[in-house]
Design a protein around this motif. Structure first.
Motif, PDB file in Angstrom:
ATOM      1  N   LYS A  89     -33.254  50.686 -23.605  1.00 38.21           N
ATOM      2  CA  LYS A  89     -31.939  50.158 -23.205  1.00 38.21           C
ATOM      3  C   LYS A  89     -32.072  48.899 -22.341  1.00 38.21           C
ATOM      4  CE  LYS A  89     -28.996  53.287 -25.049  1.00 38.21           C
ATOM      5  NZ  LYS A  89     -28.001  52.982 -26.084  1.00 38.21           N
ATOM      6  N   SER A  90     -33.174  48.775 -21.564  1.00 38.80           N
ATOM      7  CA  SER A  90     -33.327  47.500 -20.840  1.00 38.80           C
ATOM      8  C   SER A  90     -33.551  46.390 -21.861  1.00 38.80           C
ATOM      9  CB  SER A  90     -34.433  47.556 -19.786  1.00 38.80           C
ATOM     10  OG  SER A  90     -35.666  47.827 -20.380  1.00 38.80           O
ATOM     11  N   GLY A  91     -34.249  46.699 -22.948  1.00 41.62           N
ATOM     12  CA  GLY A  91     -34.401  45.722 -24.026  1.00 41.62           C
ATOM     13  C   GLY A  91     -33.060  45.384 -24.674  1.00 41.62           C
ATOM     14  N   VAL A  92     -32.223  46.386 -24.840  1.00 42.82           N
ATOM     15  CA  VAL A  92     -30.897  46.147 -25.440  1.00 42.82           C
ATOM     16  C   VAL A  92     -30.102  45.161 -24.574  1.00 42.82           C
ATOM     17  CG1 VAL A  92     -28.643  47.235 -25.883  1.00 42.82           C
ATOM     18  CG2 VAL A  92     -30.755  48.336 -26.705  1.00 42.82           C
ATOM     19  N   ASP A  93     -30.164  45.342 -23.255  1.00 43.22           N
ATOM     20  CA  ASP A  93     -29.389  44.435 -22.391  1.00 43.22           C
ATOM     21  C   ASP A  93     -29.945  43.011 -22.437  1.00 43.22           C
ATOM     22  OD1 ASP A  93     -27.660  46.437 -21.765  1.00 43.22           O
ATOM     23  OD2 ASP A  93     -28.512  46.862 -19.786  1.00 43.22           O
ATOM     24  N   MET A  94     -31.264  42.877 -22.540  1.00 44.16           N
ATOM     25  CA  MET A  94     -31.837  41.533 -22.678  1.00 44.16           C
ATOM     26  C   MET A  94     -31.428  40.902 -24.016  1.00 44.16           C
ATOM     27  SD  MET A  94     -33.273  39.698 -20.587  1.00 44.16           S
ATOM     28  CE  MET A  94     -33.668  39.817 -18.872  1.00 44.16           C
ATOM     29  N   LEU A  95     -31.422  41.719 -25.066  1.00 45.56           N
ATOM     30  CA  LEU A  95     -30.977  41.226 -26.373  1.00 45.56           C
ATOM     31  C   LEU A  95     -29.527  40.724 -26.278  1.00 45.56           C
ATOM     32  CD1 LEU A  95     -31.827  41.045 -29.361  1.00 45.56           C
ATOM     33  CD2 LEU A  95     -31.107  43.422 -29.626  1.00 45.56           C
ATOM     34  N   THR A  96     -28.691  41.488 -25.590  1.00 42.69           N
ATOM     35  CA  THR A  96     -27.299  41.072 -25.370  1.00 42.69           C
ATOM     36  C   THR A  96     -27.252  39.689 -24.732  1.00 42.69           C
ATOM     37  OG1 THR A  96     -26.428  43.323 -25.173  1.00 42.69           O
ATOM     38  CG2 THR A  96     -25.242  41.618 -23.973  1.00 42.69           C
ATOM     39  N   ARG A  97     -28.077  39.507 -23.698  1.00 40.20           N
ATOM     40  CA  ARG A  97     -28.011  38.238 -22.953  1.00 40.20           C
ATOM     41  C   ARG A  97     -28.539  37.075 -23.796  1.00 40.20           C
ATOM     42  NH1 ARG A  97     -30.213  41.863 -18.616  1.00 40.20           N
ATOM     43  NH2 ARG A  97     -28.548  42.153 -17.084  1.00 40.20           N
ATOM     44  N   VAL A  98     -29.629  37.316 -24.532  1.00 39.98           N
ATOM     45  CA  VAL A  98     -30.201  36.235 -25.356  1.00 39.98           C
ATOM     46  C   VAL A  98     -29.216  35.836 -26.453  1.00 39.98           C
ATOM     47  CG1 VAL A  98     -32.049  35.639 -26.968  1.00 39.98           C
ATOM     48  CG2 VAL A  98     -32.595  36.835 -24.842  1.00 39.98           C
ATOM     49  N   LEU A  99     -28.603  36.823 -27.108  1.00 36.59           N
ATOM     50  CA  LEU A  99     -27.658  36.492 -28.182  1.00 36.59           C
ATOM     51  C   LEU A  99     -26.414  35.798 -27.627  1.00 36.59           C
ATOM     52  CD1 LEU A  99     -27.914  39.566 -30.593  1.00 36.59           C
ATOM     53  CD2 LEU A  99     -29.045  37.345 -30.747  1.00 36.59           C
ATOM     54  N   ALA A 100     -26.034  36.140 -26.392  1.00 38.03           N
ATOM     55  CA  ALA A 100     -24.896  35.432 -25.772  1.00 38.03           C
ATOM     56  C   ALA A 100     -25.216  33.940 -25.677  1.00 38.03           C
ATOM     57  CB  ALA A 100     -24.601  36.011 -24.387  1.00 38.03           C
ATOM     58  N   LEU A 101     -26.471  33.622 -25.349  1.00 37.66           N
ATOM     59  CA  LEU A 101     -26.876  32.209 -25.257  1.00 37.66           C
ATOM     60  C   LEU A 101     -26.978  31.578 -26.642  1.00 37.66           C
ATOM     61  CD1 LEU A 101     -29.658  32.519 -22.527  1.00 37.66           C
ATOM     62  CD2 LEU A 101     -27.447  31.380 -22.284  1.00 37.66           C
ATOM     63  N   GLU A 102     -27.617  32.292 -27.580  1.00 37.18           N
ATOM     64  CA  GLU A 102     -27.869  31.682 -28.893  1.00 37.18           C
ATOM     65  C   GLU A 102     -26.591  31.552 -29.726  1.00 37.18           C
ATOM     66  OE1 GLU A 102     -32.580  32.921 -29.499  1.00 37.18           O
ATOM     67  OE2 GLU A 102     -31.101  33.700 -30.907  1.00 37.18           O
ATOM     68  N   TRP A 103     -25.678  32.515 -29.609  1.00 36.84           N
ATOM     69  CA  TRP A 103     -24.512  32.534 -30.488  1.00 36.84           C
ATOM     70  C   TRP A 103     -23.217  32.080 -29.794  1.00 36.84           C
ATOM     71  CZ3 TRP A 103     -25.305  37.902 -33.412  1.00 36.84           C
ATOM     72  CH2 TRP A 103     -26.485  37.813 -34.175  1.00 36.84           C
ATOM     73  N   GLY A 104     -23.277  31.883 -28.455  1.00 31.21           N
ATOM     74  CA  GLY A 104     -22.089  31.416 -27.730  1.00 31.21           C
ATOM     75  C   GLY A 104     -21.494  30.140 -28.322  1.00 31.21           C
ATOM     76  N   PRO A 105     -22.331  29.141 -28.654  1.00 30.16           N
ATOM     77  CA  PRO A 105     -21.773  27.888 -29.194  1.00 30.16           C
ATOM     78  C   PRO A 105     -21.010  28.066 -30.504  1.00 30.16           C
ATOM     79  CG  PRO A 105     -24.015  27.535 -28.393  1.00 30.16           C
ATOM     80  CD  PRO A 105     -23.770  29.020 -28.345  1.00 30.16           C
ATOM     81  N   GLU A 106     -21.259  29.174 -31.201  1.00 29.79           N
ATOM     82  CA  GLU A 106     -20.495  29.439 -32.442  1.00 29.79           C
ATOM     83  C   GLU A 106     -19.210  30.223 -32.150  1.00 29.79           C
ATOM     84  OE1 GLU A 106     -23.045  30.581 -36.073  1.00 29.79           O
ATOM     85  OE2 GLU A 106     -24.258  31.161 -34.349  1.00 29.79           O
ATOM     86  N   GLY A 107     -18.955  30.484 -30.883  1.00 23.17           N
ATOM     87  CA  GLY A 107     -17.748  31.231 -30.536  1.00 23.17           C
ATOM     88  C   GLY A 107     -17.901  32.730 -30.714  1.00 23.17           C
ATOM     89  N   ILE A 108     -19.160  33.214 -30.640  1.00 21.23           N
ATOM     90  CA  ILE A 108     -19.417  34.658 -30.721  1.00 21.23           C
ATOM     91  C   ILE A 108     -19.751  35.136 -29.315  1.00 21.23           C
ATOM     92  CG2 ILE A 108     -20.941  36.447 -31.659  1.00 21.23           C
ATOM     93  CD1 ILE A 108     -21.491  34.463 -34.024  1.00 21.23           C
ATOM     94  N   ARG A 109     -19.042  36.168 -28.877  1.00 19.80           N
ATOM     95  CA  ARG A 109     -19.326  36.745 -27.543  1.00 19.80           C
ATOM     96  C   ARG A 109     -20.043  38.077 -27.723  1.00 19.80           C
ATOM     97  NH1 ARG A 109     -15.214  38.645 -25.156  1.00 19.80           N
ATOM     98  NH2 ARG A 109     -13.816  38.628 -26.948  1.00 19.80           N
ATOM     99  N   ILE A 110     -20.901  38.416 -26.766  1.00 24.74           N
ATOM    100  CA  ILE A 110     -21.568  39.728 -26.807  1.00 24.74           C
ATOM    101  C   ILE A 110     -21.778  40.234 -25.386  1.00 24.74           C
ATOM    102  CG2 ILE A 110     -23.799  38.537 -27.187  1.00 24.74           C
ATOM    103  CD1 ILE A 110     -24.707  41.251 -28.530  1.00 24.74           C
ATOM    104  N   ASN A 111     -21.420  41.487 -25.171  1.00 27.28           N
ATOM    105  CA  ASN A 111     -21.553  42.128 -23.856  1.00 27.28           C
ATOM    106  C   ASN A 111     -22.091  43.544 -24.031  1.00 27.28           C
ATOM    107  OD1 ASN A 111     -20.085  40.114 -21.982  1.00 27.28           O
ATOM    108  ND2 ASN A 111     -18.661  40.355 -23.686  1.00 27.28           N
ATOM    109  N   SER A 112     -22.717  44.068 -22.976  1.00 22.78           N
ATOM    110  CA  SER A 112     -23.146  45.480 -22.970  1.00 22.78           C
ATOM    111  C   SER A 112     -22.172  46.296 -22.129  1.00 22.78           C
ATOM    112  CB  SER A 112     -24.526  45.629 -22.324  1.00 22.78           C
ATOM    113  OG  SER A 112     -25.563  45.213 -23.162  1.00 22.78           O
ATOM    114  N   ILE A 113     -21.774  47.436 -22.661  1.00 21.66           N
ATOM    115  CA  ILE A 113     -21.057  48.432 -21.859  1.00 21.66           C
ATOM    116  C   ILE A 113     -22.070  49.501 -21.459  1.00 21.66           C
ATOM    117  CG2 ILE A 113     -19.288  50.234 -21.849  1.00 21.66           C
ATOM    118  CD1 ILE A 113     -17.630  48.605 -23.763  1.00 21.66           C
TER     119      ILE A 113
END
Ligand code: COA
Ligand code: NAP
Length: 270
Positions: free
Chosen positions: A159-183
């Motif tokens: 799950k710590s990996g999942v949260d890092m994946l969330t953060r990396v994808l927020a950076l990589e996909w943010g410019p395309e208007g895709i948001r990602i967050n962990s609950i």
């Protein structure tokens, strides 16, 4: 507060039970079209039928998140049926109580493969099918991601990996208007996840007493945040890891020794 999600296609990985199905039900109640995915064809079809019973358009797909080809096929079929995915919930997970010495390499790998590699597969493969701009992705994490917890080495690592994946994808996909967050849910009543960590009435009561707000969570508590994130209220939130847990993650590692003993006794009696 009520939401109108009648324009949205919501895809839920691990959507056939528990918290993830609770999220699917909440979106269905607000008018969304639902695609559910999990391993068991029977479970996922029953869950989709339940959503149709609530008046929603819903379909179920059987796939194991560890198998990219099966995940890809499910996403493609969902896209053909209901169009671009507006909200994708990545919630498939597995857990059991065992010390690091008490789990085999394959036991550790199994949970990491489901929770972390499975999240990577689902999120990465969803990309061509997402609404761009506008998609809202949600990873289901756990407090084990940031609270080192005995008997949970596999879940902590995954799950710590999942949260890092969330953060990396927020950076990589943010410019395309895709948001990602962990609950990050706290202990949610009447779920498989909680029954594995608190398998007896005593361990369940101890868990509830530990919560600063002095109650277990409900599936609606978690679904409420998912709906806020998917709504215009959440449109500038991305890369966040958000606990919804009555404050329990502030209280440090939980002691699962008694729960592990009770679970082991249950297994040997069965
Ligand atoms: N203690 C120690 N090891 C365990 C274990 C336990 N309680 N339960 C399973 N394992 C080990 C198995 O022994 C096996 O390792 P081995 O091959 O070295 O013996 C490995 O984990 C894989 O087990 P298997 O049953 O083949 O995995 P699976 O892929 O069929 O199922 C699980 C995955 C084990 C996580 C299963 O419990 C599951 O499907 N869970 C989904 C539901 C769930 O956990 N919900 C809560 C979500 S938080
Ligand atoms: P649950 O009811 O056991 O749900 C797990 C879902 O994932 C099921 O739909 C299951 O269906 C599916 N699944 C499991 N392995 C899969 C695989 N390999 N491929 C595809 N689907 C798979 O769990 P829950 O307790 O509600 O937990 C839901 C999420 O919240 C999880 O991510 C969990 O880590 C997180 N969480 C839960 C709690 C809690 O108190 N319950 C607390 C913190 C975090 P199939 O069996 O059909 O595959």
């Amino acid at each position: 507060m009520s939401f109108d999600f009648s324009d949205l296609h919501v895809f839920v990985s691990g959507g056939s039970s528990g918290i993830n199905l609770g999220i699917a039900e909440a979106f269905a109640g607000a008018g969304a079209r639902l695609s559910l995915m999990s391993r068991s064809a029977g479970k996922v079809e029953a869950a989709a039928a339940r959503l149709r019973g609530l008046g929603a358009e819903a379909a179920g797909y059987s796939a194991d998140v560890r198998q990219p080809d099966a995940v890809q096929a499910a996403l493609a079929a969902a896209h053909t049926r209901f169009g671009d995915i507006d909200v994708l919930v990545s919630g498939a997970a597995g857990n059991f109580l065992a010390t690091a010495l008490g789990m085999s390499p394959n036991g550790f790998k199994t949970v990491v493969d489901i929770d972390l590699l499975g999240s990577f597969n689902v999120l990465r493969l969803s990309h061509p099918f997402l609404r761009k701009p506008g998609a809202c992705l949600i990873s289901l994490s756990a407090s084990q991601a940031f609270v080192p917890t005995p008997f949970q080495a596999h879940v902590c690592a995954a799950k710590s990996g999942v949260d890092m994946l969330t953060r990396v994808l927020a950076l990589e996909w943010g410019p395309e208007g895709i948001r990602i967050n962990s609950i990050v849910p706290g202990p949610v009543a009447d779920t498989e996840g909680l029954s594995r960590l608190a398998p007896t009435p005593e361990t369940l009561e101890a868990m509830a007493r530990r919560v600063p707000l002095r109650r277990l969570g409900s599936r609606a508590d978690i679904a409420n945040l998912a709906m806020v994130l998917a709504s215009p209220l959440g449109e500038w939130i991305t890369g966040a890891v958000i606990p919804v847990d009555g404050g329990i993650s502030l209280t440090g590692p939980r002691d699962f020794a008694a729960a592990a003993e009770a679970a082991a006794a249950g297994r040997s009696a069965a």
